[in-house]
Design a protein around this motif. Sequence first.
Motif, PDB file in Angstrom:
ATOM      1  N   ILE A 286       1.126  -1.209  -0.016  1.00  0.00           N
ATOM      2  CA  ILE A 286      -0.302  -0.082   0.051  1.00  0.00           C
ATOM      3  C   ILE A 286       0.868   1.320  -0.370  1.00  0.00           C
ATOM      4  CG2 ILE A 286      -1.716   1.424   0.944  1.00  0.00           C
ATOM      5  CD1 ILE A 286      -2.315  -1.473   2.384  1.00  0.00           C
ATOM      6  N   PRO A 287       0.851   1.566  -0.957  1.00  0.00           N
ATOM      7  CA  PRO A 287       1.556   3.344  -0.966  1.00  0.00           C
ATOM      8  C   PRO A 287       1.561   4.384   0.126  1.00  0.00           C
ATOM      9  CG  PRO A 287      -0.007   2.990  -3.491  1.00  0.00           C
ATOM     10  CD  PRO A 287       0.010   2.063  -1.620  1.00  0.00           C
ATOM     11  N   GLU A 288       2.273   5.243   1.047  1.00  0.00           N
ATOM     12  CA  GLU A 288       2.455   5.701   1.860  1.00  0.00           C
ATOM     13  C   GLU A 288       1.587   6.132   2.109  1.00  0.00           C
ATOM     14  OE1 GLU A 288       5.345   7.485   5.245  1.00  0.00           O
ATOM     15  OE2 GLU A 288       6.192   6.761   3.416  1.00  0.00           O
ATOM     16  N   ALA A 289       0.877   7.113   1.475  1.00  0.00           N
ATOM     17  CA  ALA A 289      -0.515   8.611   0.829  1.00  0.00           C
ATOM     18  C   ALA A 289      -1.283   7.669   0.912  1.00  0.00           C
ATOM     19  CB  ALA A 289       0.357   9.085  -0.792  1.00  0.00           C
ATOM     20  N   GLU A 290      -0.941   6.470   1.073  1.00  0.00           N
ATOM     21  CA  GLU A 290      -3.132   5.917   0.809  1.00  0.00           C
ATOM     22  C   GLU A 290      -3.219   5.450   2.555  1.00  0.00           C
ATOM     23  OE1 GLU A 290      -5.275   5.868  -1.303  1.00  0.00           O
ATOM     24  OE2 GLU A 290      -3.373   6.997  -2.981  1.00  0.00           O
ATOM     25  N   ALA A 311      -4.411   3.715 -11.580  1.00  0.00           N
ATOM     26  CA  ALA A 311      -2.440   3.769 -11.516  1.00  0.00           C
ATOM     27  C   ALA A 311      -1.700   4.088 -10.379  1.00  0.00           C
ATOM     28  CB  ALA A 311      -2.050   4.572 -12.653  1.00  0.00           C
ATOM     29  N   GLY A 312      -0.618   3.129  -9.757  1.00  0.00           N
ATOM     30  CA  GLY A 312       0.354   3.389  -8.832  1.00  0.00           C
ATOM     31  C   GLY A 312      -0.513   3.231  -7.334  1.00  0.00           C
ATOM     32  N   ARG A 313      -2.020   2.489  -7.254  1.00  0.00           N
ATOM     33  CA  ARG A 313      -2.819   1.821  -6.287  1.00  0.00           C
ATOM     34  C   ARG A 313      -2.412  -0.482  -6.361  1.00  0.00           C
ATOM     35  NH1 ARG A 313      -8.009   5.507  -4.980  1.00  0.00           N
ATOM     36  NH2 ARG A 313      -7.577   4.933  -3.147  1.00  0.00           N
ATOM     37  N   ARG A 314      -2.675  -0.264  -4.524  1.00  0.00           N
ATOM     38  CA  ARG A 314      -2.655  -1.540  -4.665  1.00  0.00           C
ATOM     39  C   ARG A 314      -3.939  -2.510  -5.438  1.00  0.00           C
ATOM     40  NH1 ARG A 314      -3.979  -5.697   0.890  1.00  0.00           N
ATOM     41  NH2 ARG A 314      -1.906  -6.542   0.251  1.00  0.00           N
ATOM     42  N   SER A 347       7.284  -2.562   5.378  1.00  0.00           N
ATOM     43  CA  SER A 347       7.421  -4.248   5.414  1.00  0.00           C
ATOM     44  C   SER A 347       8.260  -3.894   3.999  1.00  0.00           C
ATOM     45  CB  SER A 347       6.031  -4.846   5.017  1.00  0.00           C
ATOM     46  OG  SER A 347       6.930  -5.829   4.906  1.00  0.00           O
ATOM     47  N   PRO A 348       9.456  -4.456   3.612  1.00  0.00           N
ATOM     48  CA  PRO A 348      10.272  -4.096   3.008  1.00  0.00           C
ATOM     49  C   PRO A 348       9.300  -4.904   1.997  1.00  0.00           C
ATOM     50  CG  PRO A 348      10.853  -5.943   4.148  1.00  0.00           C
ATOM     51  CD  PRO A 348      10.388  -5.277   5.147  1.00  0.00           C
TER      52      PRO A 348
END
Length: 369
Positions: A286-290, A311-314, A347-348
Amino acid sequence: MWEALRPFDPYRSVKAALGALVVGSVIITTLLVFAAMHSDTELRVITIFSIIASLLITQFVANGLTAPLDEMTDVTRAMANGDYTRRVRAAQRRDEFGDLASAFNRMAADLEAVDTHRKELVANVSHELRTPIAALRAVLENVVDGVSEADPETMRVALRQTQRLGRLVDQLLDLSRLDNGVVPLHARRFEVWPYLAGILKEASMAKGAESPSGAHTRKDVHLNLDVSPPELTAHADAERLHQVMANLIDNAVKHSPAHGRVTVRARRGDGAGSLELEVLDEGPGIPEAERHRVFERFNRGGLSPDGSADAGRRRPGPGSDGGTGLGLAIARWAVDLHGGRIRVAESPRGCRIKVSLPGPAPESKPATP
């Protein structure tokens, strides 16, 4: 000019302002009387001038003191007409009216948030209900028009859509009960390993069947359990915690890649009886912004309202839909009932959701005589 001068800012109380008004009127009247005694001006003229001056000062001060009330009246009328965006400007004052204006603005902001949430809830529920109703209607119309036969397969399609509607209604009722605080907690102590093993066993047995979100669970995802120490115990409401973990595991499986792995970890927390739970997957993360939005209602893992992935989201994994977007919201409220915390941790790889439960409250010891 009045806003720029703000003459009553030095006073932290309306009583002090009124006291200053009385003192000022007495001083002006006294000065005028002394002026009349040392001049040829008649006393009645001085009296008239002192009364006029006192009235002007009183009117000036009264306008300053009642201006917040007049503004609150205007804002209240606007709110009665559905406009919750207006605020009272007197919140910067340091007297009782300033405190009242600050509380009024907070109330207006809360009402605006509730109104926005209500509109979003109606829109989201309407959208979620539209899809299964449209599908169910299409199936029934095909049967009525003779396009398809009322065979078991057609009826199973209709049944799945009906079950999806039932799940959505059940989840909405759960959220309503949680919001109203009518769900009591029945906390007890239990062993974590067999408890989580039972939840994972249920998830494994449900592979290929429908999950709580309405999608078919993935057969290719491997489920792992890691509890340390093995004799770890916890103090919580087992039924509510089951609801939390089932939703988290279902969400992790849904967003896992092909032949992915979902790991459930349990560790002892900092306090006595506290518990730290983690659910990790190997998906896109999950992107940090979301991350602050994933526990909101009807947030479906990065899906836009029309069901497409931004785009760019889970994105959900293969063979999975977006669900109803209520599972993680229910999980958050169930954790909140325990006084715990749920969040997306760093999480890596993939997504790592962490649940912290505080354990039982310490019992107060009787005072020794």
